[in-house]
Design an enzyme around this catalytic site. Structure first.
Site, PDB file in Angstrom:
ATOM      1  N   ASP A  47       1.033  -1.522   0.019  1.00 31.83           N
ATOM      2  CA  ASP A  47       0.272   0.473  -0.140  1.00 31.83           C
ATOM      3  C   ASP A  47       1.197   1.574   0.012  1.00 31.83           C
ATOM      4  O   ASP A  47       1.604   1.210   1.209  1.00 31.83           O
ATOM      5  CB  ASP A  47      -1.057   0.279   1.305  1.00 31.83           C
ATOM      6  CG  ASP A  47      -1.732   1.115   1.087  1.00 31.83           C
ATOM      7  OD1 ASP A  47      -2.281   1.842   0.054  1.00 31.83           O
ATOM      8  OD2 ASP A  47      -2.632   1.351   2.364  1.00 31.83           O
ATOM      9  N   ASP A 105      -1.871   4.940  -6.548  1.00 28.05           N
ATOM     10  CA  ASP A 105      -1.923   4.552  -5.751  1.00 28.05           C
ATOM     11  C   ASP A 105      -2.430   2.953  -5.684  1.00 28.05           C
ATOM     12  O   ASP A 105      -3.549   2.723  -6.672  1.00 28.05           O
ATOM     13  CB  ASP A 105      -3.481   5.016  -4.754  1.00 28.05           C
ATOM     14  CG  ASP A 105      -4.132   4.357  -3.565  1.00 28.05           C
ATOM     15  OD1 ASP A 105      -2.877   3.981  -2.908  1.00 28.05           O
ATOM     16  OD2 ASP A 105      -5.447   4.562  -3.798  1.00 28.05           O
TER      17      ASP A 105
END
Length: 461
Positions: free
Chosen positions: A141, A344
């Site tokens: 992440d 992202d």
């Protein structure tokens, strides 16, 4: 320890990945379309790449692929995934967009961790934690900073089921808790991950996700083994003792954000705050996560400046300046992209500003007019029925960033998701966009924090 960890990796996943050496450029001038087999939109066999001698690299796999700890069958429907992905994207765009913050910051309600919805993240790596090291498979992440794992003691009501055994701090000779009166705890508490002191004067943490999930535990340190040979001594992470919400069988999160708690900055002495990843084309293939710069960071890469906002220092933001379809630049005013884009890894599909998406959709539909349309899937409104087709001619789609860096998206895996164009709209030009992980497939994305730039190398995995 290194040989033990490598053996554990190979037992968990029969595929091993490292970085390819092929000299490829990020874009193919003059190419207007690509013929790809319909089967390329589905799972394929595992891929293999050759090791790079100077970087620490780890296999990276889809969470539901053969190299991940999840069951082979993904029980969450695509529609449900996309709805959660939409919620994650909207929380990111509303938090990062300058106009929204300035006009009415009190009206913007977002979770503490970049709007993260834990269950939309899709890619995992396996690391070793503790001494002797035990394997932990973590979700990658770039929107989180603090790494965390589930830890004993933790009963079935406080921890969710995972395939690997829970990390047991009492069995690691190098495990320590971070005191609440330490500078490390004060730094954590001052950021978005901080909580405060527990009754035993240990530093505590709590992370809340947009999906309603949260994790609470003790801020700790221990040895972290990366790949088959690199050990990070006294790595700071969250030892989670109470998890609530829609978690799954992975062991936690590997935080690659821009704040001090992330793996990126905790390894700055060895790897210079430079890392890259290549997301594989399908769930059955393998990509990589690498720490450190390549031997020649300019070889095969195109670069664009990494933007930093004083009040939003955690976002990997860059400036999109144009989009091409079939080799033709779309007529999109530059001002449409003024709010920028966030890279992202945890977002699935790319969200573009309204005007930009409308232009892309029109051009793509025109180029794909020979194929029968299919009903929309959640927010994806440009879908096709390829039943009976063996091959599909897909127009090339390229993104151009500030400084002229042009990146052609992978036609066979980086444009379509289950037959749908993997883009949607932010519902306005006033919002920051988000570049999702579908568009990033097969591209090595290089994050050079000291150089304040992001690089792209196509065809890397």
């Amino acid at each position: 320890m290194a040989s033990l960890i490598r053996s554990l990796f190979l037992l968990l996943c029969s595929c091993y990945v490292v970085i390819a050496h092929a000299d490829v450029v990020a874009g193919h001038k003059g190419r207007t379309s690509v013929v790809v087999p319909v089967t390329s939109f589905q799972s394929s066999e595992e891929s293999w790449t050759a090791p790079h001698p100077t970087r620490v690299s780890m296999p990276l796999a889809h969470r539901h692929g053969p190299c991940a700890p999840m069951p082979a069958k993904d029980e969450m429907s695509l529609v449900k995934k996309l709805r959660r992905d939409r919620a994650r994207t909207m929380s990111i765009t509303r938090r990062v967009s300058r106009s929204t913050r300035l006009q009415n910051s009190d009206a913007v309600i977002v979770p503490t961790q970049l709007g993260s919805s834990y269950d939309t993240q899709q890619y995992v790596v396996t690391v070793g934690l503790g001494t002797l090291a035990v394997p932990q498979t973590l979700l990658l992440d770039t929107g989180s900073d603090l790494t965390w794992v589930q830890c004993k003691p933790c009963n079935s009501t406080a921890c969710y089921p995972q395939r690997l055994p829970l990390f047991n701090p009492s069995r690691s000779s190098t495990y320590k808790t971070i005191p609440c009166d330490s500078q490390e705890c004060r730094t954590l508490a001052a950021g978005i991950d901080g909580d405060g002191c527990t009754s035993t004067w240990e530093c505590a943490f709590q992370i809340d996700y947009g999906s309603g999930a949260n994790t609470t535990g003790v801020y700790s340190s221990d040895a972290l083994t990366l790949g088959s040979r690199a050990v990070v001594e006294s790595f700071h992470f969250g030892c989670g003792h109470d998890q609530e919400g829609p978690f799954d069988m992975t062991d936690g999160i590997l935080g690659l954000g821009r704040l001090p708690e992330s793996l990126v900055w905790q390894t700055v002495g060895k790897h210079g705050a430079v890392f890259s990843h290549c997301l594989p084309p399908t769930g059955g293939d393998t990509g990589f996560l690498a720490l450190g710069a390549p031997e020649n960071t300019t070889s095969g890469f195109v670069f664009t400046p990494l933007l930093t906002m004083d009040d939003q220092p955690w976002a990997y933001q860059l400036m999109l300046t144009g989009i091409s379809v079939g080799g033709e630049q779309l007529d999109i005013p530059t001002a449409v992209f003024r709010e920028g884009m966030v890279m992202d890894s945890g977002t699935i599909v790319t969200a573009l500003q309204d005007t930009a998406y409308a232009a892309l959709r029109a051009a793509f539909r025109s180029a794909m007019a020979e194929y029968p349309p299919a009903p929309p899937t959640a927010q994806l409104d440009t879908c096709y029925d390829f039943t009976g087709y063996e091959n599909v001619t897909v127009p090339t789609v390229s993104l151009t960033f500030r400084g002229g860096a042009t990146v052609e998206l992978d036609a066979s895996s980086g444009l379509l998701l289950d037959g749908c164009l993997a883009f949607w709209t932010t519902d306005g030009d006033e919002y920051t966009g988000v570049i999702g992980n579908v568009n990033q497939r097969t591209i090595e994305v290089l994050y050079d924090l000291p150089g304040a730039r992001i690089g792209f190398r196509t065809g890397a995995c």
